[in-house]
Design a protein around this motif. Structure first.
Motif, PDB file in Angstrom:
ATOM      1  N   GLN A 319       0.851  -1.184   0.000  1.00  0.00           N
ATOM      2  CA  GLN A 319       0.000   0.000   0.000  1.00  0.00           C
ATOM      3  C   GLN A 319       0.890   1.238   0.000  1.00  0.00           C
ATOM      4  O   GLN A 319       1.604   1.505   0.969  1.00  0.00           O
ATOM      5  CB  GLN A 319      -0.920   0.023   1.228  1.00  0.00           C
ATOM      6  CG  GLN A 319      -1.812   1.249   1.324  1.00  0.00           C
ATOM      7  CD  GLN A 319      -2.761   1.362   0.142  1.00  0.00           C
ATOM      8  OE1 GLN A 319      -3.611   0.489  -0.067  1.00  0.00           O
ATOM      9  NE2 GLN A 319      -2.624   2.422  -0.649  1.00  0.00           N
ATOM     10  N   VAL A 320       0.869   1.969  -1.111  1.00  0.00           N
ATOM     11  CA  VAL A 320       1.695   3.170  -1.231  1.00  0.00           C
ATOM     12  C   VAL A 320       0.924   4.346  -0.638  1.00  0.00           C
ATOM     13  O   VAL A 320      -0.219   4.618  -1.031  1.00  0.00           O
ATOM     14  CB  VAL A 320       2.049   3.456  -2.707  1.00  0.00           C
ATOM     15  CG1 VAL A 320       3.034   4.617  -2.791  1.00  0.00           C
ATOM     16  CG2 VAL A 320       2.640   2.203  -3.373  1.00  0.00           C
ATOM     17  N   ALA A 321       1.529   5.030   0.305  1.00  0.00           N
ATOM     18  CA  ALA A 321       0.877   6.157   0.975  1.00  0.00           C
ATOM     19  C   ALA A 321       0.539   7.247  -0.036  1.00  0.00           C
ATOM     20  O   ALA A 321       1.261   7.455  -1.017  1.00  0.00           O
ATOM     21  CB  ALA A 321       1.783   6.712   2.072  1.00  0.00           C
ATOM     22  N   ALA A 322      -0.574   7.945   0.240  1.00  0.00           N
ATOM     23  CA  ALA A 322      -1.019   9.008  -0.670  1.00  0.00           C
ATOM     24  C   ALA A 322      -0.262  10.309  -0.451  1.00  0.00           C
ATOM     25  O   ALA A 322      -0.338  11.226  -1.277  1.00  0.00           O
ATOM     26  CB  ALA A 322      -2.520   9.236  -0.484  1.00  0.00           C
ATOM     27  N   GLU A 323       0.451  10.403   0.628  1.00  0.00           N
ATOM     28  CA  GLU A 323       1.178  11.633   0.951  1.00  0.00           C
ATOM     29  C   GLU A 323       2.313  11.883  -0.026  1.00  0.00           C
ATOM     30  O   GLU A 323       2.640  11.038  -0.870  1.00  0.00           O
ATOM     31  CB  GLU A 323       1.722  11.556   2.380  1.00  0.00           C
ATOM     32  CG  GLU A 323       2.726  10.434   2.581  1.00  0.00           C
ATOM     33  CD  GLU A 323       3.005  10.146   4.043  1.00  0.00           C
ATOM     34  OE1 GLU A 323       4.191  10.216   4.427  1.00  0.00           O
ATOM     35  OE2 GLU A 323       2.053   9.852   4.790  1.00  0.00           O
ATOM     36  N   GLU A 324       2.913  13.048   0.085  1.00  0.00           N
ATOM     37  CA  GLU A 324       3.970  13.461  -0.838  1.00  0.00           C
ATOM     38  C   GLU A 324       5.129  12.470  -0.825  1.00  0.00           C
ATOM     39  O   GLU A 324       5.504  11.935   0.221  1.00  0.00           O
ATOM     40  CB  GLU A 324       4.476  14.849  -0.459  1.00  0.00           C
ATOM     41  CG  GLU A 324       5.484  15.428  -1.443  1.00  0.00           C
ATOM     42  CD  GLU A 324       5.906  16.844  -1.060  1.00  0.00           C
ATOM     43  OE1 GLU A 324       6.871  17.344  -1.653  1.00  0.00           O
ATOM     44  OE2 GLU A 324       5.257  17.424  -0.168  1.00  0.00           O
ATOM     45  N   ALA A 325       5.689  12.226  -1.981  1.00  0.00           N
ATOM     46  CA  ALA A 325       6.777  11.257  -2.122  1.00  0.00           C
ATOM     47  C   ALA A 325       8.024  11.713  -1.381  1.00  0.00           C
ATOM     48  O   ALA A 325       8.269  12.914  -1.203  1.00  0.00           O
ATOM     49  CB  ALA A 325       7.100  11.058  -3.600  1.00  0.00           C
ATOM     50  N   VAL A 326       8.815  10.719  -0.950  1.00  0.00           N
ATOM     51  CA  VAL A 326      10.081  10.994  -0.279  1.00  0.00           C
ATOM     52  C   VAL A 326      11.206  10.888  -1.298  1.00  0.00           C
ATOM     53  O   VAL A 326      11.047  10.349  -2.396  1.00  0.00           O
ATOM     54  CB  VAL A 326      10.308  10.004   0.881  1.00  0.00           C
ATOM     55  CG1 VAL A 326       9.197  10.116   1.909  1.00  0.00           C
ATOM     56  CG2 VAL A 326      10.420   8.570   0.360  1.00  0.00           C
TER      57      VAL A 326
END
Length: 470
Positions: A319-326
């Protein structure tokens, strides 16, 4: 007459000397090539590991417990420290592991340290390296691993039952020189044959299992969980240490919308990373994967499947978080410092051919054989430490056989008589029906080592022998 006799004698002498000369030249060429192959191998991995002096002590209790493979149902299992899989033990390269096994099971057990080059007495094989640890007793294993990597441990007594009931754990030997990933996951791949009331089927080493590719279950798990979800972030660089602990099932993992790279096989770093494409992870095998989560996949749920077999099966989800990429860590993937190509290894004669087959009879009605014999009828084949050997496994049966050699690593050099170039070491190789596999090996660790099929039912029914390294 005298002249004729002299002429014939001279001609005979010439022929004999010519024949001897050719034979001598042939022997010299073989010897010369073996030296070249040994020189290529130098520094591929250490013969010894200098201990740091740090001792890492652990206690492992083998006992019954209830776990939730498929919540809310509870399944009675055999577990290390109440967990399935058992605890992930981590030590640094050079540290000494000291582990006390306490056996609270209703039967004897041991621990075999799969893939780890340990002193022979610590290898955990009854009748070969140690006596079984009886119920209520304990045994302390102590050794300094020689290699960094992903390894695992499991019983070598009634393994077809004990491993299936849940007795397995992971040992990770960390190399402080390897780069740090955003996250690291340990994935223990397994399948369970569960009854309608969610209990482990108590029918072990059946004729069906023996006549096929061992015991295949009806529930696939990672880390004892059915279709788990792992949380990641876009941009992260992930290392997944994957171990197949199943009795017989082969996995061929596939990641939707991702391109993992294999950086280690059976614990040892590859010569160079290569894409994970139709790679068979047989029982006993491990692979380490290097995966970058693309920033474009933020908020996505990514499927991980097993592609081996007639039907595709879901294993897990990322599950890839919806927040800004790191930011993605930038470094070269870890790789082997030295690795032999052994391009000319197939020119050498095969030192020994292990013939794998089955026959009727024995305790289970079907016996699985090596060289037409069942364990412990086989005599140990002897090798000399530090010398190159070509060995062949010929599968005359119509079933699979992942052959596992204790205490040593080897390189596959040919399949069905044709040279191949695998740029990684193995301790377990899957051999298909009617297939032959040639391996190149320079044994380093001395002692008497088991050599067996890691389909546990096949091994239980006789498919095991030993190699003695002098």
């Amino acid at each position: 007459m005298k002249i004729t006799h002299l002429v014939l004698s001279s001609l005979l002498g010439f022929c004999l000397s010519s024949s001897l000369g050719v034979a001598g030249q042939s022997d010299f060429s073989i010897s010369d090539l073996k030296k070249e192959l040994k020189n290529e191998f130098t520094n591929s991995y250490p013969e010894q590991q200098k201990p740091t002096g740090k001792i890492k002590s652990f206690e492992l209790v083998a006992a019954e417990n209830n776990i939730g493979i498929i919540p809310p149902y509870k399944t009675l299992v055999w577990a290390y420290n109440g967990m399935v899989p058992g605890p992930v033990i981590r030590i640094k390269l050079g540290d000494t592991l000291q582990l006390k096994l306490i056996n609270n099971l209703p039967q004897a057990t041991t621990i075999h340290w799969h893939g780890i080059r340990v002193p022979n007495a610590m290898d955990g094989v009854p009748g070969v390296t140690q006596a079984p640890v009886q119920s209520g007793d304990s045994f302390t294993y102590k050794f300094t691993p020689k290699d960094a990597g992903t390894f695992w441990f499991h019983p070598h007594v009634n393994a077809a039952e004990q491993i299936e009931r849940g007795l397995h754990g992971v040992l990770i030997v960390e190399d402080p020189d390897e780069p740090e990933y955003s996250q690291e996951f340990v994935w223990v791949l397994d399948d369970w044959l569960l009854t309608k009331d969610w209990q482990v089927s108590a029918n072990f080493v059946t004729r069906h299992d023996l006549a096929h590719d061992g015991r295949w279950g009806n529930v696939l798990t990672i880390n004892g969980r059915y279709q788990p979800i792992f949380q990641v972030k876009a941009g992260e660089r992930i290392r997944i240490r994957m171990i197949n602990v199943a009795n017989g099932r082969v996995f061929s993992p596939a990641f939707a919308r991702l391109m993992p790279y294999v950086i280690a096989v059976d614990g040892m770093l590859t010569e160079a990373p290569f894409p994970l494409q139709e790679f068979y992870v047989a029982p006993g095998n491990r692979v380490d994967l290097d995966i970058i989560i693309p920033k474009s996949l933020a908020g996505k749920k990514l499927l991980v499947q097993n592609l081996y077999g007639r039907q595709k099966s879901a294993l897990a989800f990322l599950q890839v978080a919806a927040e800004e990429a790191v930011e993605t860590p930038v470094f070269d993937s870890p790789r082997a410092i030295q690795f032999p190509r052994w391009a000319d290894a197939t020119k050498l004669p095969i030192e020994h051919e292990y013939v794998l087959n089955a026959k009727r009879g024995g305790v289970y009605g079907i016996s699985w054989t090596i060289d037409d014999k069942i364990w412990p009828e086989n005599a140990a084949y002897e090798l000399t430490s530090g010398q190159f050997y070509s060995l062949r496994f010929t599968n005359k049966s119509s079933r699979l056989h992942p052959m596992h050699l204790h205490g040593q690593f080897f390189k596959v050099i040919a399949k069905n008589g044709k040279a191949v170039e695998e740029r990684y070491w193995r301790d377990t190789v899957l051999i298909g029906p009617k297939q032959s596999i040639d391996i190149g090996i320079i044994p380093l660790d001395k002692g008497l080592w088991a050599n067996h099929c890691h389909i546990l039912e096949h091994a239980e029914a006789g498919m095991m022998t030993t190699i003695k390294v002098k």
